[in-house]
Write an enzyme that holds these catalytic residues in place. Sequence first.
Site, PDB file in Angstrom:
ATOM      1  N   SER A 510      48.811  43.255 213.517  1.00  0.00           N
ATOM      2  CA  SER A 510      47.325  43.805 213.165  1.00  0.00           C
ATOM      3  C   SER A 510      46.933  43.852 211.888  1.00  0.00           C
ATOM      4  O   SER A 510      45.918  44.980 211.584  1.00  0.00           O
ATOM      5  CB  SER A 510      47.147  45.016 214.131  1.00  0.00           C
ATOM      6  OG  SER A 510      47.498  44.762 215.455  1.00  0.00           O
ATOM      7  N   ARG A 511      47.435  43.436 210.872  1.00  0.00           N
ATOM      8  CA  ARG A 511      46.939  43.592 209.366  1.00  0.00           C
ATOM      9  C   ARG A 511      47.225  45.092 208.889  1.00  0.00           C
ATOM     10  O   ARG A 511      46.658  45.577 208.030  1.00  0.00           O
ATOM     11  CB  ARG A 511      45.612  43.204 209.285  1.00  0.00           C
ATOM     12  CG  ARG A 511      45.377  41.661 209.586  1.00  0.00           C
ATOM     13  CD  ARG A 511      46.348  40.627 208.867  1.00  0.00           C
ATOM     14  NE  ARG A 511      45.844  39.300 209.058  1.00  0.00           N
ATOM     15  CZ  ARG A 511      46.678  38.354 209.417  1.00  0.00           C
ATOM     16  NH1 ARG A 511      47.875  38.767 209.619  1.00  0.00           N
ATOM     17  NH2 ARG A 511      46.304  37.393 209.549  1.00  0.00           N
ATOM     18  N   LEU A 512      48.157  45.828 209.656  1.00  0.00           N
ATOM     19  CA  LEU A 512      48.322  47.294 209.245  1.00  0.00           C
ATOM     20  C   LEU A 512      49.502  47.368 208.721  1.00  0.00           C
ATOM     21  O   LEU A 512      50.530  47.814 208.667  1.00  0.00           O
ATOM     22  CB  LEU A 512      48.494  48.400 210.322  1.00  0.00           C
ATOM     23  CG  LEU A 512      47.036  48.561 211.040  1.00  0.00           C
ATOM     24  CD1 LEU A 512      47.274  49.337 212.372  1.00  0.00           C
ATOM     25  CD2 LEU A 512      45.971  48.898 210.217  1.00  0.00           C
TER      26      LEU A 512
END
Length: 536
Positions: A510-512
Amino acid sequence: MRGVLGKSRKMICSLLSQAPVSPAYYYRSSPSIYKPKPSNRFSWGFLAPIPSPAIRVFCSKPGEVGGLMASSVQNQGSISYLTQREAAEVDETLMGPLGFSVDQLMELAGLSVATSIAEVYKPSEYNRILAICGPGNNGGDGLVAARHLYHFGYKPFVCYPKRTQKPLYSGLVTQLESLSIPFLSVDELPMDLSKDFDILVDAMFGFSFHGAPRPPFDDLIKKLINLHYYEQAQRKSPVIVSVDIPSGWHVEEGDVGGDGIKPDMLVSLTAPKLCAKKFSGPHHFLGGRFVPPAIAEKYKLQLPQYPGMSMCVRIGKPPQIDISALRENYISPEFLEEQVEADPLDQFRKWFDDAMAANLKEPNAMALSTTGKDGKPSSRMVLLKGVDKDGFVWFTNYESQKARQLSENPHAALLFYWDGLNRQVRVEGSVEKVSDEESEQYFHSRPRGSQLGAIVSKQSTVVPGRHVLHQQYKELEEKYSKESLIPKPKYWGGYRLKPERFEFWQGQPSRLHDRLEYSPQETDGKRVWKIVRLAP
Ligand SMILES: NC(=O)C1=CN([C@@H]2O[C@H](COP(=O)(O)OP(=O)(O)OC[C@H]3O[C@@H](n4cnc5c(N)ncnc54)[C@H](OP(=O)(O)O)[C@@H]3O)[C@@H](O)[C@H]2O)[C@@H](O)CC1
Ligand SMILES: Cc1cc2nc3c(=O)[nH]c(=O)nc-3n(C[C@H](O)[C@H](O)[C@H](O)COP(=O)(O)O)c2cc1C
Ligand SMILES: Cc1ncc(COP(=O)(O)O)c(C=O)c1O
Ligand SMILES: [K+]
């Protein structure tokens, strides 16, 4: 018998020596800085011949991308197709005078099907596979493919309604059962296959199919045809991968009535059969990398070259690329403050060792970014040749564009990207030349050819043509043929970047992502590295 083998071996050797190298084509991917509108689909126009293709294939649906395996694209016009009779003859020749067993061919065919699927459909997005296997060898290919797909990380199910008792087949079934791969009867299959599966492998009939499909395959084929209508009703439907022949199609004429199955992928085996000319789906692959030149010659087969060690090769029109749909979801272990080394150099070494252990190609390749007095940045790759407490070292031409910029502004940024590990490292700092001694020492450690190359290349200046470089190289080769030492030119040497900032980045879902930044701080007159986490 000996005569036949002896003759064919001789023929194979002579054919090998004359074999024309069929051109292999690839299409390039580039860093996706371009952000198209959602509807903007376009195909890559650039096809360049290369001697040994090693590329990724990008496909049209979201989630369809090539893996790291090599593939290439071949012009459909130059490929030959087999009639039904020829296909059967090739089969007999392979398993007669050429000494193959059906088990061997089936194993390689099934592996080709599995690798073709893996090249296009990532297991993270297309995980649940139903292999529908028919009564003959095409069904056997499907059983083998299901086993390989399991090992590739997919979740296969098998529907195998008309079994044969031959040991080859019962062995394949036992192998699948030992992997706890579920076998589903026709009655257990849902009416609508679209909810439970992401990929349907059609391994019902191959080149021995004739007439109209008999039960229960008639209904199974209908289930695949119906998917097409679900898709028209805007429902997500699984992709269909046909093995060798789209089942129900005439082996030579194709989908005669136009109401047959419409596979998204066709994996032709040995050589495409005539019906493959009518295939209009986005992914046509060839598998069965076992055709000896003797067979190719006899049937005047023009087949694409398999790239590298690949078990499959893409043929047919390249699919359209939707660059906006290309993305990876990074899945990596957490990278936490508590785990990192206090000294960024130790952390860098640790990650570098990981990159080496992961067998990544050129983990020491790094992008070097510089700006001159005009403030306009430029980047290029260079090779890291040393790293210690004093900094990061690379070698280059002191009269190149980067050298000019560094003389105007002695600050630079380095970037390592270790694809297979979902990691990047950024290093920024001031740059100075290494000592002449250090450059001398490194220069003479390089291969002789690279030393001559460095003398020839007035890096970043305009050259009238390749021949000029080669001519100068040849002259130098002669000039130094009797000398053991080639003198290092004054205009070649090293630079060292002294780090003032590090950032270690590890990709997360999730692009975290994890980003830990190191910057130097004075504490009690001592220089220590402060570590902070940055938002992804
Ligand atoms: N180099 C090579 O050659 C290689 C070949 N390989 C693979 O072998 C495949 C060819 O295999 P194959 O010859 O066993 O034929 P295939 O079509 O799978 O099955 C025949 C069966 O289907 C049946 N059947 C026929 N029509 C039917 C109908 N209308 N309705 C119902 N049933 C029907 C037929 O029964 P019959 O009509 O004879 O009673 C028989 O039982 C080939 O396409 C490729 O995938 C690779 O493994 C390796 C390399
Ligand atoms: C993987 C890779 C490694 C490279 N390593 C170096 C290197 O160590 N030194 C070098 O001068 N050029 C290297 N090059 C070529 C540079 O990227 C660049 O083309 C050249 O240095 C000229 O850059 P400039 O005109 O910006 O000075 C490498 C290229 C690649 C793709
Ligand atoms: C122009 C140029 N110089 C230097 C190098 C680094 O070569 P070596 O590893 O021999 O130092 C490369 C590597 O690609 C290069 O392209
Ligand atoms: K099939």
